[in-house]
Scaffold this active site. Structure first.
Site, PDB file in Angstrom:
ATOM      1  CB  CYS A 235      -4.287  -0.743  -1.038  1.00 52.99           C
ATOM      2  SG  CYS A 235      -2.723  -1.609  -0.861  1.00 52.99           S
TER       3      CYS A 235
ATOM      4  CB  CYS B 175      -0.902   0.013   1.238  1.00 52.42           C
ATOM      5  SG  CYS B 175      -2.174  -1.251   1.149  1.00 52.42           S
TER       6      CYS B 175
END
Ligand code: DN4
Length: 286
Positions: A187, A105
């Site tokens: 993400c 992420c």
């Protein structure tokens, strides 16, 4: 004596498959999966223990054991012996499953018309990933490939051009599927490097604007951060306050993803300045 003549492939408007395609593909696959560290991803260099662990487990470890021969075979099976203008997204699904990869992420970098600069940035920031820093993006970067119905050979003479011949060709469909998956898997906070020396830094017709933006998942991606970069020595044509960026902003707001924009983001600007150290915009006093 017809059977002695070399097979005549259909003629297209684009350049043919890259010479030594299979060797390059396999060679790059082995380089990526076996040498990714220490040469390619010196994950031990600048990361906290947690990030190291994340990169190590999600990226390096899982890739070491990938079977490049199987990946190459799945790749070939997607387009070989087929009309190169009738390749479907499903044709590439077995390959995508075999070579899927997760990016940590906050580390995804998209780009549009700024390929070189975005790659220079992720080269310096080794923990960041463009699509071409993932296995499949890396092996296919800059290559051309196509087959022919009625032949199990690749066509090295010519391949379809996406503008002049057809959009559903082996190369374009591959990048579309891969870009879609890359965006779906992103993400946290994601970045995009855009070109402010074009009249439209953001274009809905680009792969970024037409595919990636629409495949970000709002449950996973909280913010898209755009950096609009101006080429040194050219007059700026678009910026964060221009109408193309406003379009991107409104798409993101409809998609419930926060949007921020910055012109000439300093870490990327510094990379441009390495090549243009004498430019006045590169002086520390400005
Ligand atoms: P771009 O700089 O306009 O184009 C990148 C490549 O995609 C060029 O080879 C383009 O061909 C081709 N391309 C652009 N638009 C289309 C389209 N509508 N249909 C078929 N091919 C197209 O930037 P972009 O925003 O289109 O693509 C870059 C983004 O998509 C990045 O964030 C990557 O993650 C991903 N991507 C990467 C590659 C690559 O590494 C290819 C495609 C997508 P041409 O205009 O030069 O003829 O090569």
């Amino acid at each position: 004596r017809l059977w002695h003549q070399p097979l005549k492939h259909r003629e297209w408007n684009g350049t043919g498959s890259t010479a030594h395609f299979q060797d390059i593909f396999l060679g790059r696959c082995y380089i990526y999966t076996q040498l990714v560290q220490p040469e390619f991803r010196p994950y031990h260099m600048q990361h906290t223990f947690e990030t190291k662990l994340l990169i190590f487990t999600s990226h390096v470890l899982s890739l070491r054991d990938r079977d490049c021969k199987k990946i190459e075979e799945a790749f070939r099976n997607a387009f070989i012996s087929k009309d190169p203008c009738e390749v479907t997204e499903e044709d590439y699904h077995p390959l995508m499953e075999l070579a899927s990869q997760t990016v940590p992420c906050d580390k995804t970098v998209f780009w549009s018309r700024t390929k070189e600069l975005a790659h220079q940035y992720t080269w310096v920031r080794q923990e960041m990933f463009t699509l071409e820093n993932t296995l499949l993006g890396y092996v296919a970067d800059g290559l051309t490939w196509c087959g022919d119905s009625g032949s199990s050979e690749m066509n090295y003479q010519s391949c379809p051009d996406w503008r002049k011949d057809c959009k559903n060709n082996s190369v374009t469909v591959f990048w579309k599927v891969l870009s879609k998956m890359f965006a779906e898997n992103a993400c946290g906070m994601v970045q995009v490097v855009l070109n402010g020396s074009l009249s439209n830094a953001f274009s809905k017709d680009s792969t970024f604007g037409g595919v990636e933006v629409h495949n970000l998942h709002p449950e996973k991606v909280h913010t898209l951060q755009a950096w609009v970069m101006h080429d040194i020595g050219k007059s700026p044509s678009d910026s964060c306050s221009g109408s193309s960026i406003m379009d991107l902003k409104s798409i993101m707001s409809k998609r419930n993803i926060k949007f921020t924009c910055q012109d000439n983001y300093r870490p990327v600007k510094f990379l441009q300045c390495v090549r243009n150290p004498e430019d006045s915009s590169c002086s520390l006093r400005t």
